[in-house]
Write an enzyme that holds these catalytic residues in place. Structure first.
Site, short mmCIF file in Angstrom:
data_model
loop_
_atom_site.label_atom_id
_atom_site.label_comp_id
_atom_site.label_asym_id
_atom_site.label_seq_id
_atom_site.Cartn_x
_atom_site.Cartn_y
_atom_site.Cartn_z
CG HIS A 1 48.44 43.15 37.44
ND1 HIS A 1 49.01 42.52 37.38
CD2 HIS A 1 48.10 44.65 38.29
CE1 HIS A 1 48.16 42.88 38.65
NE2 HIS A 1 47.82 43.54 39.41
CB CYS B 1 52.83 37.88 34.47
SG CYS B 1 52.71 38.84 36.23
#
Length: 462
Positions: free
Chosen positions: A136, A189
């Site tokens: 993440h 991301c």
């Protein structure tokens, strides 16, 4: 890599000298041609002349949590094989951190920082360093007064939520020895701004390139430009309050702001950790219900102390100083910076005579407030190369095919490109091919390249 006298090293297929397009390490003399022996092997002395190749691979699936992903372990496994089989890395020079079971070191913030520090600390001129991260990413709204490249702190998210920031990476690359090259691939991301202050060669993540992109958009069609600006402004307001809004799944004009990645089939989840989810996980970790966006950095310091991000510790030192000035009668103080909750936290700590708890912060060297908010503005990484999975305002896909194979979209693209092309591929060529391949596969994420000019056409990794 320590070479044993007499030991033989396996070579890998190369193009003939007349067609090989390898671009040598720009900070070194071109390597001496490798003297092959019978059976396609080279001796230890020739291998040593090439410089050491060292890598750290981190893959985090966050199993059993609200943030669970599927493809990060597979990304690391495939890259591990690729480093050995294609790029000639020695097994003992590759460190791997994954959250696969409870055995072995976990990819916590402290462990990732420790391994990165070891990777850079052991380097010498002529070495090639490589860091691959699959997991993440998130971005924290900038503190009041901050003016970094993107307006946010882009971060990767270790398994324990002990964030590692873009400025942490910039300071790490600053320590890379001259003549040593450090390549970073971040399949996460918001990764476009992860190497703070690095020159953007391919992408539109920094404010300068975003402004140029917006100006082109305004010249072509003022209507969509205003709608894009308004949409992103509203989104930023909600994100700053910890509320994650789903993004449109259509590609925007000129790489615009409709940025969620999606595949053409199968199942996908983006590798973005919304602030709302981060806050929920921090509440579960601490048992406290009063954590909000304004207190994330202080919460991270309270949980991790000396293992927290150096930037978080520097921020705490400045905030502590402002709080103490406020107690002495200075107007404004900490209240206007981080809110009442943060002020109450600091007051409780100080009233309890827990100065020891602030020692990791007070020991930090902070030469100016600007260093905390924006970092050193006069320096940009020279020996670092970042290949990002997407732009800073985009998400990167964690995909699962109908057949059950899971992977990161960028990681899968890199493996496909390398497998297809047996000769060397440059950093620019890799990123441009990855962009084209992902677009063809139905993804909207746009990988980026961030490095100095002389490293644009250098061969990927080594």
């Amino acid at each position: 890599m320590k070479c044993t006298p007499g030991k033989k090293y396996k070579t890998f297929p190369q193009e003939s000298p007349t067609t090989d397009r390898r671009i040598p390490h720009p900070l070194l003399r071109p390597p001496t041609p490798q003297p092959a022996t019978q059976g396609g092997e080279i001796d230890a002395a020739a291998a040593a002349a090439m410089g050491r190749k060292s890598a750290l691979l981190v893959g985090i699936n966050y199993p059993g949590t609200k943030a669970e992903l599927k493809g990060c372990h597979n990304d690391v496994d495939r890259m591990h094989r690729c480093l050995v089989d294609r790029f000639g890395f020695e097994e003992e020079n590759i460190r791997v951190l994954v959250d696969r079971g409870s055995s072995g070191p976990q990819p916590t913030g402290a462990n990732v920082r420790r391994e990165l520090a070891r990777l850079v600390g052991d380097a010498r001129p002529g070495d090639f360093l490589f860091f691959h991260y699959s997991g993440h990413g998130t971005r924290l709204p900038a503190e009041t007064g901050q003016d970094d490249d993107t307006g946010y702190d882009e971060c990767i998210v270790p398994s324990d939520m002990n964030l590692i920031t873009d400025q942490d990476f910039r300071e790490l690359v600053q320590k890379v020895p001259e003549g040593c090259l450090f390549t970073i691939v971040s399949d996460s991301c918001h990764s476009g701004g992860l190497l703070d202050k690095a020159k953007e060669q391919i992408g539109n993540s920094t404010k300068q390139n975003q402004t140029q992109s917006r100006e082109r958009e305004e010249r072509s069609d003022s209507g969509p430009s205003f709608r894009s600006f308004l949409k992103e402004t509203v989104r930023d307001v909600f994100e700053s309050e910890g509320i994650h809004l789903p993004r449109s799944r259509h590609k925007g004009h000129d790489g615009g702001d409709e940025q969620d990645a999606q595949p053409t089939d199968g199942h996908t989840k983006n590798r973005s950790l919304p602030l709302s989810t981060l806050i929920e996980m921090l509440k579960e970790k601490t048992g406290k219900d009063d954590i909000d966006v304004g207190s994330i950095r202080m919460t991270l310091f309270n949980i991790f102390g000396d293992d927290a991000s150096p930037k978080v510790k520097k921020f705490m030192k400045v905030m502590l100083g402002k709080f103490q000035q406020g107690q002495s009668g200075e107007q404004g103080g900490l209240m206007g910076m981080v809110g009442a909750l943060a002020q109450e936290f600091l007051k409780a700590k100080l009233d309890g005579n827990e100065e020891q708890a602030f020692k990791p912060a007070t020991e930090q060297e902070v030469h100016s407030v600007d260093e905390v908010y924006a970092g050193t503005k006069t320096w940009a990484p020279n020996n670092g190369i970042l290949i990002s999975g997407c732009q800073s305002n985009q998400t990167s896909a964690d995909a699962t095919t109908p057949q059950g194979s899971s992977f990161g979209a960028l990681s899968n693209a890199i493996q496909s490109i390398i497998a297809e092309k047996r000769s060397d591929v440059t950093n620019k060529e890799l990123v441009m091919k990855a962009r084209a391949l992902l677009s063809k596969q139905g993804y909207t994420q746009q990988p980026g390249l961030y490095c100095s000019d002389e490293h644009v056409h250098v061969s990927f990794i080594c």
